[in-house]
Write a protein that holds these residues in place. Structure first.
Motif, PDB file in Angstrom:
ATOM      1  N   TYR A 339      28.492  35.058   9.850  1.00 36.47           N
ATOM      2  CA  TYR A 339      30.114  35.043   9.863  1.00 36.47           C
ATOM      3  C   TYR A 339      30.719  36.124  10.030  1.00 36.47           C
ATOM      4  N   GLU A 340      31.897  35.482  11.067  1.00 40.87           N
ATOM      5  CA  GLU A 340      32.161  36.887  11.395  1.00 40.87           C
ATOM      6  C   GLU A 340      34.201  36.433  11.531  1.00 40.87           C
ATOM      7  N   SER A 341      34.953  37.779  10.430  1.00 40.69           N
ATOM      8  CA  SER A 341      35.806  37.793   9.943  1.00 40.69           C
ATOM      9  C   SER A 341      36.899  37.886  11.076  1.00 40.69           C
ATOM     10  N   GLY A 342      36.780  39.145  12.312  1.00 44.69           N
ATOM     11  CA  GLY A 342      37.330  39.310  12.655  1.00 44.69           C
ATOM     12  C   GLY A 342      38.654  40.737  12.486  1.00 44.69           C
ATOM     13  N   PRO A 343      38.905  40.769  12.890  1.00 45.64           N
ATOM     14  CA  PRO A 343      39.889  41.335  12.627  1.00 45.64           C
ATOM     15  C   PRO A 343      40.678  41.564  11.060  1.00 45.64           C
ATOM     16  N   VAL A 344      40.683  42.305  10.341  1.00 47.62           N
ATOM     17  CA  VAL A 344      41.200  42.189   8.664  1.00 47.62           C
ATOM     18  C   VAL A 344      42.109  42.331   8.474  1.00 47.62           C
ATOM     19  N   PRO A 345      43.235  41.893   8.856  1.00 46.37           N
ATOM     20  CA  PRO A 345      45.212  42.553   8.068  1.00 46.37           C
ATOM     21  C   PRO A 345      45.483  42.491   6.623  1.00 46.37           C
ATOM     22  N   TRP A 346      45.614  43.940   6.247  1.00 48.13           N
ATOM     23  CA  TRP A 346      45.555  44.476   4.963  1.00 48.13           C
ATOM     24  C   TRP A 346      47.390  45.083   4.841  1.00 48.13           C
ATOM     25  N   CYS A 347      48.032  44.597   3.380  1.00 48.75           N
ATOM     26  CA  CYS A 347      49.329  45.082   3.980  1.00 48.75           C
ATOM     27  C   CYS A 347      49.466  45.685   2.423  1.00 48.75           C
ATOM     28  N   VAL A 348      50.753  46.390   2.484  1.00 49.26           N
ATOM     29  CA  VAL A 348      51.240  46.981   1.463  1.00 49.26           C
ATOM     30  C   VAL A 348      52.646  46.355   0.656  1.00 49.26           C
ATOM     31  N   TYR A 349      53.035  45.932  -0.294  1.00 48.93           N
ATOM     32  CA  TYR A 349      54.690  44.903  -0.280  1.00 48.93           C
ATOM     33  C   TYR A 349      55.202  45.897  -0.862  1.00 48.93           C
ATOM     34  N   ALA A 351      58.765  48.595  -0.529  1.00 52.26           N
ATOM     35  CA  ALA A 351      60.431  48.722   0.050  1.00 52.26           C
ATOM     36  C   ALA A 351      59.672  50.296  -0.222  1.00 52.26           C
ATOM     37  N   PRO A 352      59.646  51.519   0.783  1.00 55.71           N
ATOM     38  CA  PRO A 352      58.949  49.718   2.473  1.00 55.71           C
ATOM     39  C   PRO A 352      57.571  49.898   2.397  1.00 55.71           C
ATOM     40  N   GLU A 353      57.831  48.897   3.002  1.00 57.67           N
ATOM     41  CA  GLU A 353      56.055  47.633   3.793  1.00 57.67           C
ATOM     42  C   GLU A 353      54.681  48.820   4.057  1.00 57.67           C
ATOM     43  N   SER A 354      53.701  48.509   4.062  1.00 60.02           N
ATOM     44  CA  SER A 354      52.800  48.882   5.626  1.00 60.02           C
ATOM     45  C   SER A 354      52.064  47.680   5.838  1.00 60.02           C
ATOM     46  N   PHE A 355      51.753  48.050   6.908  1.00 61.94           N
ATOM     47  CA  PHE A 355      50.093  46.825   7.136  1.00 61.94           C
ATOM     48  C   PHE A 355      49.307  47.214   8.215  1.00 61.94           C
ATOM     49  N   ARG A 356      48.246  47.467   7.979  1.00 62.26           N
ATOM     50  CA  ARG A 356      46.994  48.166   9.657  1.00 62.26           C
ATOM     51  C   ARG A 356      46.229  46.679   9.599  1.00 62.26           C
ATOM     52  N   VAL A 357      45.631  46.296  11.000  1.00 62.95           N
ATOM     53  CA  VAL A 357      44.714  45.725  11.104  1.00 62.95           C
ATOM     54  C   VAL A 357      43.634  46.833  11.959  1.00 62.95           C
ATOM     55  N   GLY A 358      42.583  45.891  12.426  1.00 61.96           N
ATOM     56  CA  GLY A 358      42.098  46.822  13.506  1.00 61.96           C
ATOM     57  C   GLY A 358      41.672  48.775  13.205  1.00 61.96           C
ATOM     58  N   LEU A 359      41.584  49.048  13.764  1.00 61.42           N
ATOM     59  CA  LEU A 359      41.278  50.476  13.715  1.00 61.42           C
ATOM     60  C   LEU A 359      42.389  51.596  13.694  1.00 61.42           C
ATOM     61  N   MET A 360      42.139  51.937  13.017  1.00 63.24           N
ATOM     62  CA  MET A 360      43.225  53.506  12.623  1.00 63.24           C
ATOM     63  C   MET A 360      42.647  54.402  13.456  1.00 63.24           C
ATOM     64  N   PRO A 361      43.349  55.722  14.114  1.00 63.11           N
ATOM     65  CA  PRO A 361      42.852  56.363  14.523  1.00 63.11           C
ATOM     66  C   PRO A 361      41.812  56.883  14.519  1.00 63.11           C
ATOM     67  N   GLU A 362      42.063  56.915  13.401  1.00 62.10           N
ATOM     68  CA  GLU A 362      40.547  57.945  12.763  1.00 62.10           C
ATOM     69  C   GLU A 362      39.385  57.435  12.938  1.00 62.10           C
ATOM     70  N   ASP A 363      39.291  56.094  12.558  1.00 61.36           N
ATOM     71  CA  ASP A 363      38.406  54.990  12.132  1.00 61.36           C
ATOM     72  C   ASP A 363      37.448  55.059  13.706  1.00 61.36           C
ATOM     73  N   ALA A 364      38.939  54.850  14.931  1.00 63.08           N
ATOM     74  CA  ALA A 364      37.811  54.872  16.064  1.00 63.08           C
ATOM     75  C   ALA A 364      37.109  56.000  16.778  1.00 63.08           C
ATOM     76  N   LYS A 365      37.884  57.509  15.870  1.00 64.22           N
ATOM     77  CA  LYS A 365      36.996  58.642  16.191  1.00 64.22           C
ATOM     78  C   LYS A 365      36.014  59.293  16.062  1.00 64.22           C
TER      79      LYS A 365
END
Length: 458
Positions: A339-349, A351-365
């Protein structure tokens, strides 16, 4: 139907939430015999007590945020009032209709729906304790039993003034002061709903910022917007106790400070639902947090898969559906690879909204990767300007000239999550973004601007 004698199915699914439903549907469409066992309501937490009612409430009250934004531009004025009992009535009808639709779809696919509590009696055999106790056999089984709200000792919901998210979504009276313990997704989204309905909001978060699992820039923007809405936010503070006292919720911090509110929401996390399954019959031992460990094919035991919240990999409805489909395909012998999920999208709904998918800079470092960052501000986007909601940004994380992560916060950004996920999944270059035509004027252009902006060292 309920079989009166021992019946064997190609696939038995325990739980009719997003993961279980997707798994059953996939198997049935491939001609397999399928049974779904559900002890509660079809649709699981997502439909009945989570994603769908929360978004219904957010959608119904969004006009309050829209009016407030335009009023700041001095182009509109007025007041909006909401009828919470009517909203609850609408919620009930919508969810009931959705459950009816799900049941008809199962029947149309030839899937047997069994009502009751599933209990493994041995590998390959399940007893169902319901109106008509019965036992069935399976060639493969998918456990998709989901999760439930959890609380730390000393702050357990009591159903009176201290509530979990399930109970808060059933309120018909708007509390004058709502205290929220936990500044994560659940607390923030429900806080926005009740803030629009007229509640004063106080958030207590043990971490040093709200939305602590998001990019620090996102946390800062969300906190600023909450404070502009006159929320009180107390971060870095731990709760000693939370109880109902004299018809109020009384919270005591480790510091000794107290906070009193009409109602308190405990939004400190969720835990897996595995009670009564008799997992020892399969030789399965949950981990320290109660989740079911799985192998690279999502199996927790021979011919038994655990998908969605119950395995703790990513507690999101869309990941549950993705895992459920894979489990059905692997059980049928169609999917061969792990099983491989690929990049998982995350959202907060909200006003305002936010999302992230893949690596944040801190994760990458943290992974030892050298990354660069490009960004675009929503202040330059005509759609954000039209909605008088220009606070926000889109940030792209690059590794070796390819997109490895996208983070965003601001008006309507959740609508950009799928193209952002494709950019991460396919490892877009700047040239890839330029190869397609982006409609104008759209919010999508902010993502284009971020993908084609100058990259800088993070």
């Amino acid at each position: 139907m309920t079989p009166s004698h021992l019946v064997r199915y190609d696939l038995v699914v325990i739980g009719a939430g997003p993961g279980g439903f997707a798994s059953a549907e996939e198997a049935a469409r491939r001609g397999q015999s399928v049974a779904v066992i559900e002890r509660g309501e079809l649709g699981g937490t997502c439909l009945n007590r989570g994603c769908i009612p929360t978004k219904l409430f957010l959608g119904a009250t969004e006009c309050a945020s829209d009016l407030a934004a335009q009023a700041k531009m001095k182009v509109a004025s007025g007041d909006i009032s909401f009828n919470l009992p009517a909203l609850q009535d609408r919620k009930g009808k919508l969810l009931a209709g959705s459950r009816t639709g799900m049941e008809k779809k199962l029947a149309g696919l030839g899937i047997t729906l069994l009502r009751g509590h599933a209990r493994f009696t041995a590998p390959g055999t399940i007893a169902i304790d319901g109106d008509e106790a019965t036992t069935i056999e399976y060639s493969a089984c998918v456990i998709a039993t989901g999760s439930t709200p959890t609380a730390f000792p000393g702050m357990q919901p009591d159903g009176d003034r201290v509530l979990n998210s399930d109970a808060l979504l059933d309120l018909t009276d708007v509390p004058e002061h709502l205290l929220i313990v936990g500044g994560g997704v659940i607390g923030l989204e429900l806080g926005r709903v009740f803030s629009r309905l007229g509640s004063r909001i106080t958030v207590v978060e043990a971490m040093d910022r709200i939305a602590p699992w998001e990019d620090p820039e996102v946390s800062k923007l969300l906190a600023g917007q909450c404070k502009r809405a006159k929320w009180k936010i107390r971060t870095g503070q731990r709760v000693a106790s939370l109880v109902t006292e004299d018809d109020h919720a009384l919270l005591t911090l480790d510091s000794g400070d107290t906070i009193t509110a009409d109602v308190a929401l405990v939004a400190t996390g969720r835990g897996p639902v595995t009670d009564g399954l008799n997992l020892p019959a399969l030789g399965v031992t949950p981990d320290a947090k109660g989740f079911l460990p799985v192998d690279e094919h999502l199996r927790c035991a021979a011919h038994v898969y655990a998908v969605g919240d119950v395995n703790g990999m990513a507690m999101l409805a869309h990941t549950a559906s993705h895992q459920g489909r894979y489990a059905a395909l692997h059980a049928a012998g169609t999917a061969k690879t792990p099983y491989e999920s690929g990049p998982v999208p995350w959202c907060v709904y909200g006003a305002p909204e936010s999302f992230r998918v893949g690596l944040m800079p801190e994760d990458a470092k943290a992974k030892g990767m050298t990354v660069r960052v490009s960004r675009a501000m929503l202040a330059a986007n005509p759609i954000a300007q039209a909605h008088a909601a220009v606070q926000g940004f889109i940030k792209v994380c690059w590794h070796n000239g390819r997109v490895c992560g996208v983070t965003a916060a601001g008006h309507g950004v959740s609508h950009l999550i799928t193209p952002a996920t494709l950019a991460v999944h396919d490892g877009w270059t700047k040239d890839d973004a330029d190869r397609i035509i982006w409609a104008h004027p759209t919010l999508d252009e902010a993502l284009l601007d971020a993908l084609t902006a100058e990259q800088t060292d993070n």
